[in-house]
Design a protein around this motif. Structure first.
Motif, short mmCIF file in Angstrom:
data_model
loop_
_atom_site.label_atom_id
_atom_site.label_comp_id
_atom_site.label_asym_id
_atom_site.label_seq_id
_atom_site.Cartn_x
_atom_site.Cartn_y
_atom_site.Cartn_z
N ASN A 62 0.89 -1.18 -0.09
CA ASN A 62 0.07 0.03 -0.10
C ASN A 62 0.89 1.17 -0.01
OD1 ASN A 62 -2.70 0.91 0.29
ND2 ASN A 62 -1.85 2.16 2.03
N ALA A 63 0.47 2.30 -0.53
CA ALA A 63 1.17 3.54 -0.57
C ALA A 63 0.02 4.69 -0.50
CB ALA A 63 1.96 3.90 -2.06
N ALA A 64 0.32 5.72 0.39
CA ALA A 64 -0.50 6.83 0.43
C ALA A 64 0.21 7.87 0.99
CB ALA A 64 -1.98 6.57 1.44
N PRO A 65 -0.32 9.22 0.47
CA PRO A 65 0.60 10.50 1.05
C PRO A 65 0.31 10.60 2.65
CG PRO A 65 -0.68 11.06 -0.82
CD PRO A 65 -1.18 9.62 -0.40
N MET A 66 1.22 10.72 3.40
CA MET A 66 0.95 11.01 4.85
C MET A 66 2.05 12.15 5.22
SD MET A 66 -0.87 8.73 6.48
CE MET A 66 -2.21 7.93 5.43
N GLY A 67 1.94 12.84 6.28
CA GLY A 67 2.67 13.63 7.09
C GLY A 67 3.55 13.05 8.16
N ALA B 36 -2.05 8.97 11.75
CA ALA B 36 -2.82 7.90 10.60
C ALA B 36 -4.27 7.85 10.87
CB ALA B 36 -2.25 6.72 10.51
N SER C 53 -8.00 4.34 7.05
CA SER C 53 -6.95 4.38 6.16
C SER C 53 -6.27 2.90 6.14
CB SER C 53 -6.10 5.41 6.30
OG SER C 53 -5.29 5.23 7.51
N HIS C 54 -5.76 2.40 5.13
CA HIS C 54 -5.06 1.09 4.93
C HIS C 54 -3.86 1.14 5.90
CE1 HIS C 54 -7.66 0.58 1.01
NE2 HIS C 54 -7.79 -0.44 2.13
N THR C 55 -3.20 2.40 5.54
CA THR C 55 -2.08 2.86 6.29
C THR C 55 -2.12 2.45 8.00
OG1 THR C 55 -1.43 4.51 4.61
CG2 THR C 55 -0.04 4.77 6.58
N ILE D 94 -0.31 19.48 -4.04
CA ILE D 94 -0.22 18.60 -2.64
C ILE D 94 -1.34 19.57 -1.89
CG2 ILE D 94 0.93 18.55 -0.66
CD1 ILE D 94 2.36 17.06 -3.02
N ILE E 264 -4.68 17.41 -0.81
CA ILE E 264 -5.34 17.33 0.76
C ILE E 264 -6.74 17.79 0.97
CG2 ILE E 264 -4.17 19.25 1.74
CD1 ILE E 264 -2.78 17.36 3.73
N THR F 237 -9.06 15.21 -0.52
CA THR F 237 -9.23 13.89 0.49
C THR F 237 -10.28 14.36 1.47
OG1 THR F 237 -7.65 14.40 1.94
CG2 THR F 237 -7.05 12.98 -0.04
N ARG G 125 -15.12 13.42 1.62
CA ARG G 125 -15.85 12.82 2.94
C ARG G 125 -16.66 13.97 3.26
NH1 ARG G 125 -11.25 12.37 6.00
NH2 ARG G 125 -9.69 11.36 4.79
#
Ligand SMILES: Cc1cc2nc3c(=O)[nH]c(=O)nc-3n(C[C@H](O)[C@H](O)[C@H](O)COP(=O)(O)O)c2cc1C
Length: 192
Positions: free
Chosen positions: A18-23, A35, A39-41, A136, A140, A143, A147
């Motif tokens: 899995n890959a996802a943008p995160m801080g 997280a 999320s999958h993360t 970026i 953000i 995302t 929701r």
């Protein structure tokens, strides 16, 4: 180890497949990540206890990984501190972390990160480009907008889209086109 900088580093986090943008937050020599549940993360960190921060300057990758999965060919295996981890094949640099859950707020996991191994893969120089930064920002906000359809978020997305059009190069414009396609499909939203 020192690839990441003090403050919040907007990276692409890889966990198992899995890959996802995160801080990744670096303050006073301590690394952490927040997280969100769902999320999958967050799920993979709880299950496997590691995460890799991939340093990437491809704006399209931020949009793709924020909203969809990557095919297996995008990942490669690495060993870090006795753990088998996965990173992005095209990362310019990466840092593998042991990930321990420090706190569960109910809404998110606060994850304490311990660096295990890092590597610089390419020495590209990336001039500052407002179009890249706005991809970026728009991503953000998008995302969150998907929701919760909030008019302030909609204004921010359109504002950043106009900066991408003005300041971005072909990669930034491709990233914006993908983001616009996702927003239209997911919630019928069109940027101004
Ligand atoms: C630049 C950027 C930074 C983000 N940072 C975070 C973060 O720190 N924590 C988080 O839970 N989501 C963050 N997100 C949102 C996630 O990337 C998004 O929810 C994604 O769909 C999660 O994917 P996953 O289910 O594969 O983990 C960020 C998004 C962007 C574009």
């Amino acid at each position: 180890m020192g690839l990441l900088r003090e403050g919040i580093n907007e990276i692409i986090a890889t966990t198992r497949d899995n890959a996802a943008p995160m801080g990744v937050i670096l303050r006073d020599n301590s690394y952490a990540m927040v997280a969100f549940h769902g999320s999958h993360t967050a799920e993979n960190i709880s299950r496997h206890g590691w995460v890799v921060a991939n340093i990437v300057h491809d704006p399209v990758m931020y949009v793709r990984t924020a909203f969809s999965d990557l095919e297996p060919g995008y990942f490669c295996e690495e060993a870090a501190g006795g753990l088998a981890v996965q990173r992005l094949l095209n990362a310019e640099g990466w840092v593998a972390f042991q990930a321990d859950i420090a706190r569960d707020t109910g809404e998110s996991l606060v994850v304490a990160l311990t660096p295990l191994r890092e590597e610089v893969c390419s020495c590209t120089v990336n001039p500052v480009n407002r179009g890249f930064s706005s991809v970026i920002e728009a991503t953000i906000h998008a995302t969150r907008y998907i929701r919760r359809e909030d008019s302030q978020l909609a204004r921010l997305i359109s504002h950043h889209a106009s900066i991408v059009r003005r300041c971005g190069g072909p990669q930034e414009r491709e990233a914006l086109a993908l983001l616009e396609e996702i927003l239209l499909r997911e919630c019928g939203f069109r940027t101004a």
